[in-house]
Structure formats: C-alpha cells, structure tokens
Design an enzyme around this catalytic site. Structure first.
Site, mmCIF file in Angstrom:
data_model
loop_
_atom_site.group_PDB
_atom_site.id
_atom_site.type_symbol
_atom_site.label_atom_id
_atom_site.label_comp_id
_atom_site.label_asym_id
_atom_site.label_seq_id
_atom_site.Cartn_x
_atom_site.Cartn_y
_atom_site.Cartn_z
ATOM 1 C CD GLU A 143 5.204 4.858 -3.228
ATOM 2 O OE1 GLU A 143 4.741 3.745 -3.206
ATOM 3 O OE2 GLU A 143 5.006 5.892 -2.416
ATOM 4 C CG HIS A 173 11.805 3.569 3.495
ATOM 5 N ND1 HIS A 173 12.278 4.620 3.123
ATOM 6 C CD2 HIS A 173 10.665 3.385 2.794
ATOM 7 C CE1 HIS A 173 11.526 5.433 2.241
ATOM 8 N NE2 HIS A 173 10.462 4.624 2.134
ATOM 9 N NE ARG A 211 10.311 1.256 -0.305
ATOM 10 C CZ ARG A 211 8.917 1.022 0.217
ATOM 11 N NH1 ARG A 211 8.815 0.263 1.050
ATOM 12 N NH2 ARG A 211 8.276 2.176 -0.069
ATOM 13 C CG HIS A 228 9.697 0.467 5.506
ATOM 14 N ND1 HIS A 228 8.952 1.552 6.602
ATOM 15 C CD2 HIS A 228 8.964 0.938 4.366
ATOM 16 C CE1 HIS A 228 8.061 1.917 5.700
ATOM 17 N NE2 HIS A 228 7.954 1.357 4.450
ATOM 18 N NE ARG A 280 6.977 -3.039 1.296
ATOM 19 C CZ ARG A 280 6.310 -2.198 1.609
ATOM 20 N NH1 ARG A 280 5.173 -1.819 1.583
ATOM 21 N NH2 ARG A 280 7.218 -0.914 2.116
HETATM 22 C C1 FAD Z 1 5.966 4.935 8.203
HETATM 23 C C2 FAD Z 1 5.452 3.735 7.199
HETATM 24 C C3 FAD Z 1 4.820 4.241 6.017
HETATM 25 C C4 FAD Z 1 4.383 3.121 5.336
HETATM 26 N N1 FAD Z 1 4.020 3.482 3.938
HETATM 27 C C5 FAD Z 1 3.118 2.490 3.332
HETATM 28 C C6 FAD Z 1 2.582 2.996 2.102
HETATM 29 O O1 FAD Z 1 2.656 4.054 1.613
HETATM 30 N N2 FAD Z 1 2.095 1.790 1.272
HETATM 31 C C7 FAD Z 1 1.944 0.659 1.492
HETATM 32 O O2 FAD Z 1 1.562 -0.307 1.171
HETATM 33 N N3 FAD Z 1 2.490 0.338 2.803
HETATM 34 C C8 FAD Z 1 3.270 1.166 3.576
HETATM 35 N N4 FAD Z 1 3.780 0.586 4.771
HETATM 36 C C9 FAD Z 1 3.637 -0.604 5.191
HETATM 37 C C10 FAD Z 1 2.185 -0.765 5.616
HETATM 38 O O3 FAD Z 1 1.673 0.259 6.432
HETATM 39 C C11 FAD Z 1 2.012 -2.260 6.520
HETATM 40 O O4 FAD Z 1 2.768 -3.199 5.897
HETATM 41 C C12 FAD Z 1 0.712 -2.363 6.565
HETATM 42 O O5 FAD Z 1 -0.068 -1.425 7.105
HETATM 43 C C13 FAD Z 1 0.605 -3.648 7.391
HETATM 44 O O6 FAD Z 1 -0.918 -3.811 8.022
HETATM 45 P P1 FAD Z 1 -1.449 -4.944 8.984
HETATM 46 O O7 FAD Z 1 -2.893 -4.880 9.084
HETATM 47 O O8 FAD Z 1 -0.788 -6.476 8.457
HETATM 48 O O9 FAD Z 1 -0.490 -4.552 10.509
HETATM 49 P P2 FAD Z 1 -0.533 -3.075 11.465
HETATM 50 O O10 FAD Z 1 -1.256 -2.065 10.591
HETATM 51 O O11 FAD Z 1 0.620 -3.002 11.825
HETATM 52 O O12 FAD Z 1 -1.776 -3.685 12.414
HETATM 53 C C14 FAD Z 1 -1.117 -4.653 13.374
HETATM 54 C C15 FAD Z 1 -2.115 -4.581 14.417
HETATM 55 O O13 FAD Z 1 -2.020 -5.797 15.309
HETATM 56 C C16 FAD Z 1 -2.034 -5.532 16.609
HETATM 57 N N5 FAD Z 1 -1.042 -6.373 17.371
HETATM 58 C C17 FAD Z 1 0.144 -6.727 17.357
HETATM 59 N N6 FAD Z 1 0.666 -7.216 18.306
HETATM 60 C C18 FAD Z 1 -0.463 -7.529 19.002
HETATM 61 C C19 FAD Z 1 -0.586 -8.386 20.131
HETATM 62 N N7 FAD Z 1 0.200 -9.104 20.738
HETATM 63 N N8 FAD Z 1 -2.112 -8.487 20.757
HETATM 64 C C20 FAD Z 1 -2.997 -7.661 20.041
HETATM 65 N N9 FAD Z 1 -2.570 -6.912 19.067
HETATM 66 C C21 FAD Z 1 -1.600 -6.873 18.555
HETATM 67 C C22 FAD Z 1 -1.567 -3.924 16.675
HETATM 68 O O14 FAD Z 1 -2.083 -3.300 17.861
HETATM 69 C C23 FAD Z 1 -2.239 -3.587 15.175
HETATM 70 O O15 FAD Z 1 -3.504 -3.163 15.588
HETATM 71 C C24 FAD Z 1 4.223 1.746 5.641
HETATM 72 C C25 FAD Z 1 4.688 1.536 6.983
HETATM 73 C C26 FAD Z 1 5.458 2.489 7.682
HETATM 74 C C27 FAD Z 1 5.739 1.982 9.087
#
Ligand code: FAD
Length: 548
Positions: free
Chosen positions: A133, A249, A295, A356, A391
């Site tokens: 990538e 993005h 990016r 993003h 990032r």
């Molecule tokens: C379309 C897309 C494609 C992506 N592709 C990639 C990729 O290929 N590779 C990569 O490394 N990264 C990628 N990313 C980025 C990556 O997915 C995220 O940075 C990562 O998954 C974040 O994980 P997290 O556990 O921190 O948060 P999240 O996975 O967003 O989880 C957050 C959690 O917190 C909960 N939450 C939020 N607020 C509250 C609240 N007030 N009370 C209770 N629960 C709450 C939500 O319900 C959820 O369960 C992508 C992102 C997107 C949007």
C-alpha cells in the site's frame, strides 16, 4: 511542546442521583468493542470479570469496516527496520521511534494470534498473501476475504470473546461519562434503552472508543465515530494531543446517494491509477511515487486537481488490470460499484477524499496508560506516538492490537493486585443544567449537519487562519446553547461530544502554523522544523462560571 487549555461546558453531561441509579461492580471495564477493545478484554486474566460496553451492535465499528489489511513483516526480503523507516518517513518528524520499533516488531506475533483465534487471512501458495500500500516500501499487508479484512478479524475476535466466560459484552450500551473520584477513574456512567442509566464501578477502565470521522461531512467512518472517548476522557482530566492531525483518505467513492464507501489503497497498490476528468494521469505532477505517495500527498493532489479542472471528483482507473485479479482482490468494492451501475473492468470509479482516521487522541504511554490513574486507552481514540503527523496505511489495526494487548495486561495486573470493594464512592453530582431545554427544542440533525459541513469546509484538507477562526466562532456559538442542555438521548450526548472535540481540533489547528503531515495550512505551506512537537490539550476548570 505546547499546552492549550480548554473549558468544556460541564464535567458530566447529565445529572445523577447515586441513590436512584443501579450500581454494578466489575474488575475491568472496557469501553468499545473494536479491535483495540476486544484485544484488551481478551488480555485480562480469566479469573477477573470484564465488562465490554459498546454503544451499538458489537459488529459495528471502524474495525469491522477495515478493508486493506494489517501491516506486518512476513516477507524474507523485508525487515522490521524497513517497516519502521516507512512509518517514520510518513510521520514527518513526529513519530516516537521507540514506540514505532516496539509496534513493528510485535506485528507478526499479533497477527499470528488472530490466526489462532480463527481469522482466515488470504493465502498464496499456502503462505500468507501480502500486498503493498501507499508509503510502504515492501509487500507487507496481510488481508482477508479479499478486501474485507476487518470483517473477518472481528468475526474471529468477537467469537473468541463470546467464548470467554469472564467477558460480558453489553451492546447498545452508551457510555456517557467516565466517573472520577479524587482525580482517579473509577468506572463509567452508562445508558442503555432497557436499564437506563447505570453506574459501572471498575477497578480499572480501558477506553477504546475509536475515531472521530463523523465530525466531517465527507467521511469513510460508520455512525459510531463521534469522538465520544476523546471528549469524555478530556472532561475527566486526561491529556489529549495532536488533535489537528485528521487523516483524509484520498479515494472515497463519490456517487450521489451512495454511502461514502472507501476505495482501499490496495486498489492503487495493485496498479490502479488516478485520472482527472480529462483522462490525464495527474499524480505525475505531484509526487515521484505517483499513486503510491503517502495519503496526505495524494489527498492534496486530488483536491488541487479537482480545483484545477473545476470538476467535483477524480477517477480511479483499474480497467487495464486483469479481470480475475479485480474479482479476486476486490470482491466487496466491485459489488458496491456494481450496485451503482459501474463495472470496474470497463468503468472508472469516481472518487474524492474524505475524513478517515483520527491520528490525535488521548495521550498514552507505551503501556497504554493515560494521565488519569486507573484509566488506560488503546486504538484510534489515542495518541501513542506511532503515527506522528501522518499514519502509514494499515498500521492502525496493528496499533489497536499492540496497545489493546498492553492496556489489557496492565489493567489486569493492577486489578489482580486490588481487593474487591463493593461500595460506591462519593461523586460530585453536577448541578442542574443552566438551560434545561427539552430535547425537542433543538433540531439535533440540523446542528450535526451544520457542524460537519463547517468542519469539512474550514477545518478539512486545507486550512487557513481565516477559515479556522470562522469555524471556531460557529462551533462555539452552537456549543453555547447545545452544551448546557441536559439531553436524554444518545444523539444529544454525541453532539455535545462532537462540539467539544471539534473545538479541540480547531484550536490545535490554529496553533500549528505550519504544514506537516496531514495538517495542511495554505497560509503556512512550509514545514517549520521548530514545530516538530506535540500540541497537548488539557481541561481548564479554573473559570468558575463554566466549571460545572
Ligand atoms: C472504511 C475503513 C477502512 C479502514 N481500513 C483499514 C485497513 O485496511 N487497515 C488498518 O490498519 N486500518 C484501517 N482503518 C482504520 C481502522 O479500522 C481503525 O483505526 C481501527 O479499526 C480502530 O479500532 P478501535 O478499536 O480503536 O475503534 P473502533 O473499531 O471504531 O471501535 C470503537 C468501539 O467503541 C464503541 N464506542 C464508541 N463510543 C462509545 C460510547 N460512547 N459508548 C460505548 N461504546 C462506544 C463503538 O461502538 C465501537 O465498538 C479503516 C477504517 C475505515 C473506516
């Protein structure tokens, strides 16, 4: 290092009477069920009790939507030093090298753990298939289901968590605020439609609430990404930093009526090229790395080419690639495009940038510890020092795994060392809200739309002092009447969080008078070596009139 102090409208978003709210006690409370939250929960000792609260369905998160994959060194011609160097180059002088080295060295092990949980990554000749990538010097992106990596890893992690008797997953449970007593975090005030408000008292709390994409009109993020975690941690006294660094993005599907679907970097990695509305391959005018430039460069190039051609989007062209490769590698993207009448083997994909990934967030050390005792954090809600000012693609799932594990282990060790204590602590109950307008008095959707449009227009891909000042003025104006209201619904609390975090982003963006990484100031186009340091933000309760 600079410090900005900001006064939110109130410490707790709602009033509470501890005599009238149910109390629940747990060893570890994890807020968020994405990759970071579940990895943390799974790292807690099985003798302890863990509650995982997620505001929506457990399978709705940025993690589940991730497409491209996870970065990790598996190819013998690659090595950790290359992965670290690529991360540091993208981070534009702001990465913490020790954190970078730690994360890249742990990557293969964290990915193998996912395989152990049952995640099926795509294979090539029996080995893990790797793709490349933007910004990566080698093929090191592990992927699953072609372009639905997040869906597959979250399937495996959710199943593993559900099979762990010590972990209870509470979906549709919104965390309103973190509870603090004498400056330490003691759990959270949560709400769900069946039980209303509940105090969850925890020996240790882990915040893993993800990103903030929904603050911007154009975004790839699902509806959950409203910056709740950054806002509640800030109100609870935690340091937050680097909020000016929102990554856009470059290639988000731009078709009226479609959701803003991300067209993964991997499409360019496999040979997709960007053309303007005249068919011109314009990246040659902007970067020697062409479509595989980092990016921020690609996003800026697209924005400028759209301005030059006065056209609302540019086009991603894969028509020259092998039909079978497109079908195998991008089944999901092919289907989304097909639903809107586009055949990738014949048609070009209309794209433009969208918000993003939130690089800034709650400041944590290498173990995931925040500045508030008993509060840990992991994933997109945090600033770990890994990404710097930009990032590198596919480093964020990895960061969630590495820091989720560490935060989970640390919280677990601390909770194990602490005896049970089943009594509520005295909390300062917030006074009656000054303006107790009922929820109907404000059209929340209207304010949310105005806010995200304002953030997109004046605090988006290119910023300047004039636009940022006007954005701050408007956001402060909305916050003056929305902030003091006591809402009884999630949308109201989310809006209050979005207004607070927007102010943190705008203020930090005003203070960074240079262009660095994803933060582009058209009035300060050069990078200033004197500003290669964090902008920290801390709550200021010294103004008594506002310190509720
Ligand atoms: C379309 C897309 C494609 C992506 N592709 C990639 C990729 O290929 N590779 C990569 O490394 N990264 C990628 N990313 C980025 C990556 O997915 C995220 O940075 C990562 O998954 C974040 O994980 P997290 O556990 O921190 O948060 P999240 O996975 O967003 O989880 C957050 C959690 O917190 C909960 N939450 C939020 N607020 C509250 C609240 N007030 N009370 C209770 N629960 C709450 C939500 O319900 C959820 O369960 C992508 C992102 C997107 C949007």
């Amino acid at each position: 290092m600079s410090l900005l102090r900001v006064t939110p409208k109130r410490r707790y978003l709602v009033r509470f009477d501890p005599k009238r709210i149910p109390h629940l006690f747990t060893d570890v409370l994890v807020i968020g069920a994405g990759v970071a939250g579940l990895r943390a929960a799974l790292a807690v000792d099985p003798s302890l009790n863990v509650v995982v609260a997620t505001k929506s369905r457990v399978d709705l998160s940025n993690s589940s939507w991730a497409q491209g994959g996870i970065a990790g060194v598996f190819d013998p011609v690659d090595d950790f030093a290359h992965h670290a160097a690529d991360t540091i180059v993208a981070g534009k002088g702001m990465c913490h090298p020790t954190v970078v080295n730690m994360v890249v060295q742990e990557a293969p092990q964290r990915i193998r753990e996912l395989i152990g949980m049952g995640a099926n990554f795509d294979l090539e000749g029996g080995d893990i298939a790797l793709t490349q990538e933007g910004g990566h010097s080698h093929r090191r992106i592990v992927h699953a289901l072609g372009d639905a990596t997040g869906k597959e890893i979250m399937r495996a992690m959710i199943a593993t968590a559900r099979n762990s008797p010590q972990i209870e997953i509470w979906d549709n449970t919104f965390t309103i605020d973190l509870l603090t007593h004498e400056g330490e975090c003691r759990g959270a005030l949560v709400w769900n439609p069946e039980h209303g408000k509940t105090f969850v008292w925890a020996k240790q709390t882990i915040l893993a609430t993800g990103g903030a994409g929904r603050l911007f009109r154009e975004t790839t993020n699902p509806a959950i990404a409203t910056a709740d975690g950054q806002a509640m941690a800030f109100r609870a006294g935690a340091f937050v930093r680097d909020m000016e660094f929102m990554q856009f993005h470059p290639t988000v599907l731009y078709i009226a009526g479609s959701s803003r679907h991300l067209i993964s970097e991997a499409v360019r990695g496999e040979g997709g090229v960007l053309r303007d509305c005249h068919g011109y391959r314009f990246m040659q005018d902007y970067s020697p790395q062409l479509e595989l430039a980092p990016r921020d460069e690609v996003s800026r190039a697209i924005t400028r080419q759209m301005e030059k051609t006065r056209h609302h989007c540019v086009y991603l062209d894969v028509t020259h690639l092998d039909r079978q490769l497109i079908a195998d590698r991008f089944p999901h993207i092919s289907k989304v495009c097909r639903d809107f009448g586009l055949d990738l083997t014949r048609d070009q994909i209309p794209v433009r940038p969208g918000a993003h990934y939130m690089i800034g967030g709650v400041t944590v050390d290498a173990q995931g510890q925040t500045s508030v005792p008993r509060l840990w954090a992991a994933g997109e809600a945090t600033s770990t020092g890994l990404h710097g000012a930009n990032r590198l693609a596919s480093n964020s799932l990895l960061e969630g795994l590495v820091f989720g594990l560490r935060a989970g282990q640390q919280a677990s060790d601390m909770a194990l060392a602490e005896p049970d204590r089943f009594s509520a602590l005295p909390l300062e109950s917030p006074p009656a809200a000054e303006n107790n307008a009922n929820d109907d008095a404000i059209n929340l959707d209207d304010v949310i739309n105005s806010l995200s449009s304002e953030m997109w227009r004046d605090c988006g891909i290119e910023r300047d002092a004039h636009g940022l000042e006007s954005a701050l003025g408007r956001v402060e104006f909305w916050d003056r009447y929305v902030g003091p209201v006591e809402f009884n619904q999630i949308k109201g609390w989310e809006l209050q969080n979005m207004l607070l975090v927007s102010q943190l982003i705008i203020r930090a963006a005003m203070m960074r008078t240079e262009t660095r990484g994803v933060h582009t100031r058209s009035d300060f186009p050069a990078t200033d070596p004197g500003q290669a340091s964090h902008i920290n933000l801390q709550v200021d309760w010294s103004e008594p009139a506002r310190a509720e």
